[in-house]
Design an enzyme around this catalytic site. Structure first.
Site, short mmCIF file in Angstrom:
data_model
loop_
_atom_site.label_atom_id
_atom_site.label_comp_id
_atom_site.label_asym_id
_atom_site.label_seq_id
_atom_site.Cartn_x
_atom_site.Cartn_y
_atom_site.Cartn_z
N ARG A 94 24.27 -40.77 81.67
CA ARG A 94 23.48 -39.98 80.72
C ARG A 94 23.39 -38.55 81.26
O ARG A 94 23.19 -38.36 82.47
CB ARG A 94 22.07 -40.57 80.54
CG ARG A 94 22.10 -41.88 79.75
CD ARG A 94 20.71 -42.31 79.31
NE ARG A 94 20.20 -41.49 78.22
CZ ARG A 94 18.93 -41.55 77.80
NH1 ARG A 94 18.07 -42.36 78.39
NH2 ARG A 94 18.53 -40.80 76.80
N ASP A 240 12.77 -34.36 81.44
CA ASP A 240 14.06 -34.86 81.92
C ASP A 240 14.76 -33.86 82.82
O ASP A 240 15.49 -34.22 83.75
CB ASP A 240 14.95 -35.23 80.74
CG ASP A 240 14.51 -36.56 80.19
OD1 ASP A 240 13.54 -36.58 79.42
OD2 ASP A 240 15.09 -37.59 80.59
N LYS A 251 12.06 -35.39 75.56
CA LYS A 251 12.43 -36.10 74.33
C LYS A 251 12.30 -35.23 73.09
O LYS A 251 11.34 -34.48 72.95
CB LYS A 251 11.54 -37.35 74.22
CG LYS A 251 11.76 -38.24 73.04
CD LYS A 251 13.19 -38.69 72.86
CE LYS A 251 13.76 -39.37 74.08
NZ LYS A 251 15.23 -39.46 74.05
#
Ligand code: MRU
Length: 363
Positions: A94, A240, A251
């Site tokens: 990711r 993140d 998000k």
């Protein structure tokens, strides 16, 4: 975290397997997923059996240890190449969470000892475990610092899941909430459902319910309404990746919550370990944003009357969708970043002081 009176971490390693709470199934089913090798671990990260930046980091670290342990030949240079291949597979699982490469580098940079394959394998396993233990302690400290910002009787809004499930334990944004609750503060949590994958409705609400913390799930579109009608005193979210100027990737949907919070004079805090700061991203423009499958928008899953998990389409067959998984909130909307070293103002000079001193201490 306590689940049915048993203490669990989100991810751990035993022998050569990595075990994870399967987050694809929550809140409908509690199941442990066993990954037998580093390719399966990378795939579990990609398909979000495990998700959330610190949890992805720890899973990556364990995955690299799995990679090292799987090597069967007897050539040290070849062993290094093999580990490097595993590193690449895991690191590309990711793209947005900085903790993944941070954790992989932590293990890879220290694991090769004395040209000995067996010692290096052992060291990789020890380092991955050390990383996971360190991550738990960091999240606990974030909780202690963040708790000081929460007053009795406050209503807190959070987005996505930045709880114990997104970390090895405690959480980032949910850690201050947990600790405020343990300190008997009366709090109420507004949980954004967080479409498309519903991490708020599925995971944050589940964690809060496990801890008996008062909460309500709200539609993503409702947060502005609750902020304007003075129902929300504080917003806390995770991150993140954080750029060196304090821009925060989190998000999708975080950005608009931050703008509306500022408009309504509501403090907006980001909770994240220093490992989430990216020294190579000067501003948020440098942060890679993951684009996920349009299926996540076009379908939704839930449980039917026979308690079977079902995925149903919620859009016309002809429609397509676009699905960026993260957005970047500019630093000017952020009141502070709660880290394991205290609350940092989102400005370059202060971030550099904290982040660079962390790297110096690790050398
Ligand atoms: O796509 P996800 O579920 O991995 O996204 C998670 C988030 O955006 C979290 O807020 C972030 O990773 C912080 S987790 C402590």
């Amino acid at each position: 975290m306590l689940i049915n009176n048993i203490n669990y971490r989100t991810v751990w390693m035993q022998d050569t397997s990595v075990y994870m709470i399967n987050q694809q199934l929550l809140p409908f089913k509690f199941e442990i997923f066993q990954s037998k090798n580093y390719v399966e671990t990378a795939n579990a990260i990609k398909t979000m059996v495990v998700r959330g930046a610190p949890a992805i980091g720890a899973s990556g670290a364990y995955g690299l240890a799995q990679g090292a342990l799987a090597y069967e030949e007897n050539n040290f240079d070849d062993f290094k190449r093999y580990v490097n291949d595993a590193y690449k597979v895991l690191n590309s699982a990711r793209p947005t969470a900085n903790d993944l490469s941070y954790a992989l580098n932590f293990v890879k940079s220290k694991m090769f000892v004395n040209w000995s394959i067996s010692n290096s394998k052992m060291r990789a396993f020890e380092l991955a475990r050390e990383y996971a233990d360190w991550s738990v302690e960091v999240c606990r400290k974030i909780g202690e610092y963040g708790n000081k910002l929460i007053k009795n009787n406050q209503n807190i809004l959070t987005h996505c899941n930045a709880g114990a499930l997104a970390c090895v334990d405690f959480g980032t944004a949910l850690s201050p909430i947990r600790i405020a609750h343990y300190n008997r503060k009366k709090i109420f949590v507004y949980v954004d459902e967080t479409r498309p994958r519903n991490q708020g409705a599925y995971l944050t609400a589940w964690e809060l319910a496990q801890e008996k913390i008062n909460h309500a799930i709200i539609a993503d579109n409702a947060a502005g309404f609750f902020m304007k009608s003075k129902k929300i005193d504080l917003v806390v979210v995770g991150a993140d990746r954080i750029a060196m100027n304090g821009d925060v990737a989190n998000k999708i949907g975080t950005y608009e919550k931050a703008v509306v919070a500022k408009e309504n004079n509501i403090p907006f805090y980001v909770a994240a370990p220093l490992s989430t700061f990216d020294i190579n991203s000067k501003t948020g423009d440098y942060i890679p944003i993951e684009e996920r499958s349009e299926e996540e928008i076009l379908y939704i899953s839930g449980i039917d009357e026979n308690k079977k998990i079902k995925k149903v389409r919620i859009a016309p067959e002809e429609s397509t969708a676009k699905n960026p998984a993260f957005d970047v909130t500019p630093a000017k909307y952020i009141s502070g970043i709660i880290t394991e070293k205290g609350v940092i103002r989102p400005v370059m000079e202060e971030i550099e002081k904290f982040v660079l001193s962390k790297y110096q201490n690790e050398e």
